[in-house]
Design a protein around this motif. Structure first.
Motif, PDB file in Angstrom:
ATOM      1  N   VAL A   1       0.857  -1.178   0.000  1.00 49.66           N
ATOM      2  CA  VAL A   1       0.000   0.000   0.000  1.00 49.66           C
ATOM      3  C   VAL A   1       0.897   1.233   0.000  1.00 49.66           C
ATOM      4  N   VAL A   2       0.668   2.121  -0.954  1.00 49.11           N
ATOM      5  CA  VAL A   2       1.407   3.383  -1.022  1.00 49.11           C
ATOM      6  C   VAL A   2       0.385   4.514  -0.962  1.00 49.11           C
ATOM      7  N   LEU A   3       0.496   5.333   0.075  1.00 45.96           N
ATOM      8  CA  LEU A   3      -0.416   6.457   0.277  1.00 45.96           C
ATOM      9  C   LEU A   3       0.351   7.759   0.066  1.00 45.96           C
ATOM     10  N   ALA A   4      -0.031   8.519  -0.949  1.00 47.00           N
ATOM     11  CA  ALA A   4       0.568   9.830  -1.211  1.00 47.00           C
ATOM     12  C   ALA A   4      -0.244  10.900  -0.491  1.00 47.00           C
TER      13      ALA A   4
ATOM     14  N   LEU B   1      -4.517   8.309  -2.415  1.00 45.50           N
ATOM     15  CA  LEU B   1      -4.077   9.699  -2.411  1.00 45.50           C
ATOM     16  C   LEU B   1      -4.921  10.519  -1.457  1.00 45.50           C
ATOM     17  N   VAL B   2      -4.245  11.382  -0.702  1.00 48.57           N
ATOM     18  CA  VAL B   2      -4.906  12.418   0.094  1.00 48.57           C
ATOM     19  C   VAL B   2      -4.388  13.755  -0.396  1.00 48.57           C
TER      20      VAL B   2
ATOM     21  N   ALA C   1      -9.045   8.186  -3.740  1.00 53.16           N
ATOM     22  CA  ALA C   1      -8.546   9.559  -3.616  1.00 53.16           C
ATOM     23  C   ALA C   1      -9.466  10.318  -2.678  1.00 53.16           C
ATOM     24  N   VAL C   2      -8.877  11.030  -1.737  1.00 53.49           N
ATOM     25  CA  VAL C   2      -9.639  11.777  -0.735  1.00 53.49           C
ATOM     26  C   VAL C   2      -9.213  13.236  -0.802  1.00 53.49           C
TER      27      VAL C   2
ATOM     28  N   ALA D   1      -5.514  17.900   9.260  1.00 51.69           N
ATOM     29  CA  ALA D   1      -6.636  17.312  10.001  1.00 51.69           C
ATOM     30  C   ALA D   1      -6.815  15.844   9.650  1.00 51.69           C
ATOM     31  N   LEU D   2      -6.715  15.523   8.364  1.00 53.20           N
ATOM     32  CA  LEU D   2      -6.918  14.134   7.973  1.00 53.20           C
ATOM     33  C   LEU D   2      -5.790  13.246   8.491  1.00 53.20           C
ATOM     34  N   CYS D   3      -4.542  13.693   8.387  1.00 50.95           N
ATOM     35  CA  CYS D   3      -3.424  12.884   8.880  1.00 50.95           C
ATOM     36  C   CYS D   3      -3.525  12.644  10.380  1.00 50.95           C
ATOM     37  N   ALA D   4      -3.920  13.689  11.118  1.00 49.17           N
ATOM     38  CA  ALA D   4      -4.061  13.535  12.565  1.00 49.17           C
ATOM     39  C   ALA D   4      -5.170  12.545  12.899  1.00 49.17           C
ATOM     40  N   ALA D   5      -6.304  12.648  12.208  1.00 49.08           N
ATOM     41  CA  ALA D   5      -7.404  11.714  12.463  1.00 49.08           C
ATOM     42  C   ALA D   5      -7.029  10.291  12.064  1.00 49.08           C
ATOM     43  N   LEU D   6      -6.285  10.163  10.963  1.00 49.71           N
ATOM     44  CA  LEU D   6      -5.864   8.841  10.508  1.00 49.71           C
ATOM     45  C   LEU D   6      -4.885   8.214  11.489  1.00 49.71           C
ATOM     46  N   ALA D   7      -3.957   8.998  12.022  1.00 52.57           N
ATOM     47  CA  ALA D   7      -3.001   8.474  12.999  1.00 52.57           C
ATOM     48  C   ALA D   7      -3.701   7.959  14.241  1.00 52.57           C
TER      49      ALA D   7
END
Length: 532
Positions: A266-269, A294-295, A310-311, A317-323
């Motif tokens: 899985v590769v998430l950009a 992708l985000v 793709a989001v 905000a998204l990275c913090a919620a994802l973590a």
């Protein structure tokens, strides 16, 4: 009588656009004569320098910068720089003069067909239908530049400034706010994708290059305990490059890219175009079995991404919620070994760009803004000088030359407390060498390290890869240092390693406080092993 000019100045003040970057002509004099004391005017000697300096300013301030250009010739000269500003996502409000609207129908001298001159690069183009609409058009341009991340163009006939203003107190929204929260369903989908990954990897992009972006992306990477790659041809660093999880810069050709990403399922950009390429090579981006997501906060970037998910969302905000949703991983990732600096040249050995970059790396403060425009030395720069703070690295996302010199000037003007060093090739510097006059005239303490090999080295290598001989000559007659001094900018030429070290050691204590620009023209030999 309150005029359109008075109302326009109030709109500019409201949006914080009190510094005007300009190379004006006669169609702009009515706006500029007797400028109010609270507005600053910055002159550059070419429109590319005007837009480049404003781009650097806008990126640092994360707010619209104001540009003023002279009708057709001015806007036409600036188009390349406006394209760079658009791809660098720099918010600019660009005012362009037009002939008096009372005889535009006769196409008088200096009348321009301006609406389409910059193509699709402006995020908005408006010619107000009447003079009284000019202040509102400037306000709309400020909002468009901020929300759509690019240059917004307003075309103003020269007689409009003296017309009586409308009595509308707010000609455009005074405040425009955007949501900063992440959609829970999108976070859940991404978390599910990462939770099932055996060997995930992240790709950090320029859009993550903020203090909040670095913090949130670092938390996510540490939670996943996975490698973080930097996008290829990235204009900014999206992740702290001295971090233990930083894996390096992705290659820009598909064969090497596939091999680089082969270990990951899985590769998430995040904040990057999805695996941006340069020369076309047939075949897929990744090997079968590698899933891509992708985000981004750019809808257009999401629309063209070859990914299964793709989001579009605010990145921090998204990275913090994802973590907060993904489980912590204990498995230690494999991180490629970092390049080691070259040994100093032996007596009689040619000075190369890598020697210069390694010497710089030892001496630059951690908060330095490094502006790059040296195509044949960029791999060495990436390997030897990591970005250690947000805005630690800046380059032209478009790839066109002529950005680094004026951008470094605008950056230093906007952030006088941060050291600013531009590393440019001598060929690159010639595209906007006149920007050095602006640095000298306004006392801008940026340092310009010019790697002088007297040729277009990357073009020579590309011609060799084609199996042919380059028809263009070297330009050994050109002295960048002499050109700089002719423009009022101090310059020194360096031909030996000992001189380089002496000069850099003397600069160390002045990077943050200097109020005078300096060009270091360092004579280097091209690296025969470099392959673009």
């Amino acid at each position: 009588m309150r005029t359109v000019r008075d109302a326009a100045f109030d709109v500019m003040r409201h949006h914080g656009m009190t510094t005007i970057f300009a190379n004006p002509g006669s169609t702009e004099v009515a706006l500029l004569a007797d400028l109010p004391d609270d507005l600053d005017f910055i002159l550059a000697l070419h429109e590319g320098s005007v837009v480049g300096a404003a781009t650097g300013w806008a990126i640092v301030r994360d707010a619209p910068a104001l540009v003023l250009l002279h009708t057709t010739a001015g806007l036409g000269n600036a188009v390349g720089a406006l394209a760079t500003a658009r791809v660098n996502r720099a918010p600019l409000v660009v005012l362009t003069g037009q002939q008096d609207r009372r005889h535009l129908a006769q196409e008088p001298f200096l009348a321009g067909k301006l609406e389409g001159l910059a193509g699709d690069y402006p995020v908005r183009v408006e010619t107000p239908l009447r003079a009284q609409d000019v202040p509102g058009a400037i306000g709309r341009a400020a909002h468009a530049a901020r929300t759509q991340r690019g240059p917004a163009l307003v075309i103003v006939p020269m007689n409009d400034w003296a017309e009586p203003a409308d009595d509308l107190p707010i000609p455009a929204p005074a405040t425009l706010r955007q949501a900063t929260a992440a959609d829970p369903e999108s976070v859940a989908q991404l978390a599910h994708l990462l939770h099932g990954a055996r060997s995930p990897a992240l790709v950090a992009g320029a859009a993550a290059d903020t203090a909040a972006g670095w913090e949130a992306l670092t938390a996510l990477a540490e939670r996943l305990n996975c490698p973080v790659w930097q996008e290829s041809f990235g204009a900014r660093a999206g992740f702290p490059q001295q971090h233990r999880l930083f894996a390096g810069h992705l290659p820009a050709d598909r064969a090497r890219l596939r091999d680089t990403l082969a270990p990951y399922d899985v590769v998430l950009a995040i904040g990057a175009p999805m695996l941006r390429q340069y020369a076309y090579v047939p075949g897929p981006l990744v090997h079968p079995g590698t899933r891509l997501a992708l985000v981004t906060d750019d809808p257009n970037e999401a629309h063209r991404a070859p990914v299964e998910l793709a989001v579009v969302a605010p990145l921090p905000a998204l990275c913090a919620a994802l973590a907060a949703q993904v489980p912590a991983r204990d498995q230690a990732p494999e991180i490629p070994e970092r390049a080691q600096p070259p040994a100093p040249p032996r007596p009689g050995e040619a000075l190369r760009a890598a020697h210069v970059l390694a010497a710089l790396a030892e001496r630059l403060p951690a908060d330095t803004v490094l502006v790059e425009e040296t195509p044949s030395s960029r791999p060495d720069l990436h390997a030897l000088i990591p970005a250690r703070q947000p805005l630690g690295f800046l380059s032209a996302a478009m790839g066109g030359l002529g950005f680094a010199l004026p951008a470094a000037i605008g950056i230093r003007m906007a952030a006088p407390h941060r050291p600013v060093v531009a590393v440019v090739g001598d060929g690159s510097s010639l595209y906007q060498i006149q920007a050095l006059w602006t640095a000298a005239h306004y006392g801008v303490g940026a340092v310009f390290v010019v790697l002088a090999n007297s040729r277009y080295a990357i073009m020579d290598r590309l011609a060799e890869k084609q199996g042919g001989k380059a028809p263009w000559p070297a330009f050994e007659e050109v002295s960048v240092g002499s050109l700089a001094e002719a423009l009022g900018c101090p310059a020194r030429q360096i031909t030996h390693y000992d001189n380089l070290i002496s000069e850099l050691d003397s600069l160390v204590t002045t990077f943050e406080t200097r109020a005078e620009p300096l060009v270091l023209e360092v004579v280097v030999e091209p690296d025969p092993t470099f392959q673009p």
